[in-house]
Design a protein around this motif. Sequence first.
Motif, mmCIF file in Angstrom:
data_model
loop_
_atom_site.group_PDB
_atom_site.id
_atom_site.type_symbol
_atom_site.label_atom_id
_atom_site.label_comp_id
_atom_site.label_asym_id
_atom_site.label_seq_id
_atom_site.Cartn_x
_atom_site.Cartn_y
_atom_site.Cartn_z
ATOM 1 N N ASP A 120 0.913 -1.196 0.011
ATOM 2 C CA ASP A 120 -0.067 0.087 -0.055
ATOM 3 C C ASP A 120 0.823 1.337 0.081
ATOM 4 N N GLN A 121 0.329 2.251 -0.710
ATOM 5 C CA GLN A 121 1.077 3.508 -0.554
ATOM 6 C C GLN A 121 0.564 4.589 0.046
ATOM 7 N N ALA A 122 1.274 5.449 0.439
ATOM 8 C CA ALA A 122 0.750 6.971 0.890
ATOM 9 C C ALA A 122 1.905 7.910 0.880
ATOM 10 N N SER A 123 1.390 9.426 0.583
ATOM 11 C CA SER A 123 2.016 10.450 0.502
ATOM 12 C C SER A 123 1.864 11.172 1.576
ATOM 13 N N VAL A 124 3.034 11.959 1.786
ATOM 14 C CA VAL A 124 2.998 12.829 3.180
ATOM 15 C C VAL A 124 3.774 14.097 2.591
ATOM 16 N N VAL A 157 -1.931 14.504 3.988
ATOM 17 C CA VAL A 157 -1.516 12.935 3.793
ATOM 18 C C VAL A 157 -2.650 12.738 2.680
ATOM 19 N N ARG A 158 -1.975 11.760 1.832
ATOM 20 C CA ARG A 158 -2.877 11.046 0.806
ATOM 21 C C ARG A 158 -2.646 9.726 0.817
ATOM 22 N N ALA A 159 -3.739 8.826 0.571
ATOM 23 C CA ALA A 159 -3.649 7.472 0.621
ATOM 24 C C ALA A 159 -4.655 6.962 -0.342
ATOM 25 N N GLY A 160 -4.457 5.860 -0.846
ATOM 26 C CA GLY A 160 -5.380 5.190 -2.061
ATOM 27 C C GLY A 160 -6.463 4.389 -1.233
ATOM 28 N N ILE A 161 -6.283 4.279 0.096
ATOM 29 C CA ILE A 161 -7.458 3.585 0.590
ATOM 30 C C ILE A 161 -8.546 4.597 0.862
ATOM 31 N N LEU A 202 -8.425 10.779 0.712
ATOM 32 C CA LEU A 202 -8.402 9.425 0.641
ATOM 33 C C LEU A 202 -8.983 8.810 -0.730
ATOM 34 N N GLY A 203 -8.751 7.831 -1.291
ATOM 35 C CA GLY A 203 -9.297 7.114 -2.325
ATOM 36 C C GLY A 203 -9.357 7.540 -3.714
ATOM 37 N N PRO A 225 -1.792 7.821 -4.299
ATOM 38 C CA PRO A 225 -1.227 6.728 -4.831
ATOM 39 C C PRO A 225 -1.952 5.399 -4.447
ATOM 40 N N TYR A 226 -1.416 4.354 -4.979
ATOM 41 C CA TYR A 226 -2.368 3.141 -5.084
ATOM 42 C C TYR A 226 -2.488 2.354 -3.875
ATOM 43 N N SER A 227 -3.564 1.796 -3.739
ATOM 44 C CA SER A 227 -3.972 0.726 -2.711
ATOM 45 C C SER A 227 -4.950 0.053 -3.100
ATOM 46 N N THR A 228 -5.048 -1.326 -2.734
ATOM 47 C CA THR A 228 -6.139 -2.029 -3.203
ATOM 48 C C THR A 228 -7.652 -1.966 -2.473
ATOM 49 N N GLY A 229 -7.420 -1.180 -1.129
ATOM 50 C CA GLY A 229 -8.311 -0.608 -0.542
ATOM 51 C C GLY A 229 -8.700 -0.989 0.684
#
Length: 786
Positions: free
Chosen positions: A473-477, A487-491, A521-522, A528-532
């Motif tokens: 899983d990915q996240a941006s700060v 904070v940005r996350a694909g979940i 989020l999302g 960035p990518y997350s399967t969720g």
Amino acid sequence: MSHTGIGARVRRKEDARHLIGRGRFVGDIRMPGLRDVAFLRSTYAHARIVAITRPAGSEGSVYTVDDLAGLSPIVTRSTIPGYKESTHWPLASGKVRFVGEPVVMAVAASRAEAEDLCDAVQVEFDPLPVIASSEAGRAPDAPRVHEEWPDNLFLESGFDSGVDEVARTAPVKVTREYRTARQCMHPMEGKGVLAYWDYQASQLVVVTSTQVPHMIRTGLAECLGLDQSRIRVAPPDVGGGFGYKCVLQPEEVLIAWLALTRKTPFRWVEDRREHLTAGANTRQHQYRVTAYADERGRLLGLDAEVMVDTGAYSVWPFTACLEPSQIAGNLPGPYDFQAYRCKTYTVATNKPAFTPYRGVARTGVCFAMELTIDAIARAVGREPVDVRAENLVTAGQMPFTNVTRKHFDSGDYPASLQRAREMIGMEAVRARQGSGEPDGRHIGLGFATYTEQSAHGTTVFSSWGLSVIPGYDQASVKITPDGGVEVRAGIHTIGQGLETTLAQVASEILTIPIERITVTLGDTATTPYSTGAYASRGIVMSGGATSKAAQTVAGQVRRIAAHLMKCAPEEVELRDGRIFAGNRSIAFADVGFAWYMRPDLLPTDVDSRGLEATEAYKPAVDSGVFSYATHAAVVAVDPETGMVEILDYVIVEDCGRRVNPMIVEGQAYGGTAQGIGTALFEESPYDDLGQPLASTLLDYLLPGPTELPSIRMDHFETLSPYSAHGVKGVGEGGAIAPPAAIVNAINDALAPLGAELTEVPATPERILAAILAARGRRSAGQENAA
């Protein structure tokens, strides 16, 4: 500055907008030219479509499968040998396979007008024989749900470590059959989707109520024949998911197709009857379990056969086989034994597709396993809690790999059981039972201990042969120019508080208060990518990625701050929302100002990544981290009416380090409420013609405030050695144990009558039937003795 990092009991950031009605859900969105969609759904469980007659003048407003030019069906693939694919056209093609399957799609200026159009369509059906149960589906002469298949099995699979020798020699043998009812999820907001064409970006924008936005983009791209770069999935607020919203829905595909082909916005919002009859079905298991034990009840082996009624189609991307695969792997629960065999049958029937639900499979396996432990205890004449304690994996065995190769990372299962025993006051309950109740009711005590495999990733999902397998899983700060944090996350958040907990993780590393941290989020265009969000993975996976990204940014901040304060980077400390070096300090805003506004103040060798970072994360061992808990219940059962009252309920849980204890408790309470629904109330029955018998909330019973006890809870914190900050998932746990704990308590109450219940929900009708069956056995025994 007050502490707002990991462990702080801070209020949820997202609640501020929801409590004043400022949330933004699919149904809240207004756009110029927006048209609403309704579906004409099959009233037959299995039938040929002979003819469809549209009303005059409905051209361009009423669609059948023949109108869906360029659209491909949903086909869910798996690499497991023997797995059979189902071709699922979003609108029925040739025949219908369950009541509620969409046959015609109508569009109009309002939902009411679209429904009127549906009413004006005439469909001629030729009924076919119906498969309404797993038993019927497995019959040799059964009609086929999918004609091209040789039988009605998506998959027949199993696990066998060898149980025959134990079966021959074990002094105690206990056999039981268990059933769990079909259910619906009932999130506060049903499924909904809105789609439109964005000319500026040359993209199809799909605003959908989903748990897995990045995966939905992949599924839509497959069905629509588009590059994923041409699709943006932008979920708004989501009013609960519980697993229902982590699969690709046919309605999502259809609304996206409309927007792509007509380049105007379209929307569909599920109503409650659609949800009950066509949308979310889950949890219909049948078990035959034989347990082998020694004279004290020490479990020596387990032999099981399990059927799962998974409906007509295999859901994308998890397949119809997710639940049976989880059953075979998780049935041994938290217990230490090595002889195990489990055969699973994934049966296609004429019902809606089987969707993952909170606690996927584990609610059923916990029910079967925990009732079996109590049955063993009765067989050897011992207290069930003592037999349970002697069979649990111990803290000294951790980390422990069990018979199905589940790798329990940490914990003290017997300690949670002992603490629950103390909290529920077992000795006092036993004394009360001995005294009897003045009102004639019977008191019972029940326990259930389980493990919750959370954040399992690549290794586990690849073994299930799925076409989409989670990895990192990915996240941006990012530090903003004024010293705030993004904070940005694909979940995506579905009510589990991720906007708050991910902010707390970032706050823990950077020490900036969460009031100055925004979380996005999302949205596939901006995150960035997350399967969720599923499998209790959010705080482990996205939390780990946020932590890692924040640490990278913290290093970049230190280097710039060191230059500004003319010291070495190793002298720099982040503390209380500021940056210190000895007795000097500067604000994060000073660093942000230097990077964004005054690059002349920066060192010549400054890190070109600036004040932001994107990092990927998965635990050191990606087979999952294991939360666990013990639930204990005291109930009163009226033998004349079959009514059950929960008198006391306790939970002792361990999800590792709690990022926000208040959110952890809320998740456990909410999950337990759903588990109580499974135990006592919720059921989606079907008749022999495949007709749903609970199509409204008058028929489908949900627990309300008067049915729920005042739950008491205690926590352990055994840190996982494999995850960032030692956290484990907790989202599903509360829903797993209640059916087992409550039915064990009911059976304890019914023991003097010789009655035993092996099915949920434990309705008054089923309880009275068990009592009457016990009376019949007793009468027959007395006659035989005479």
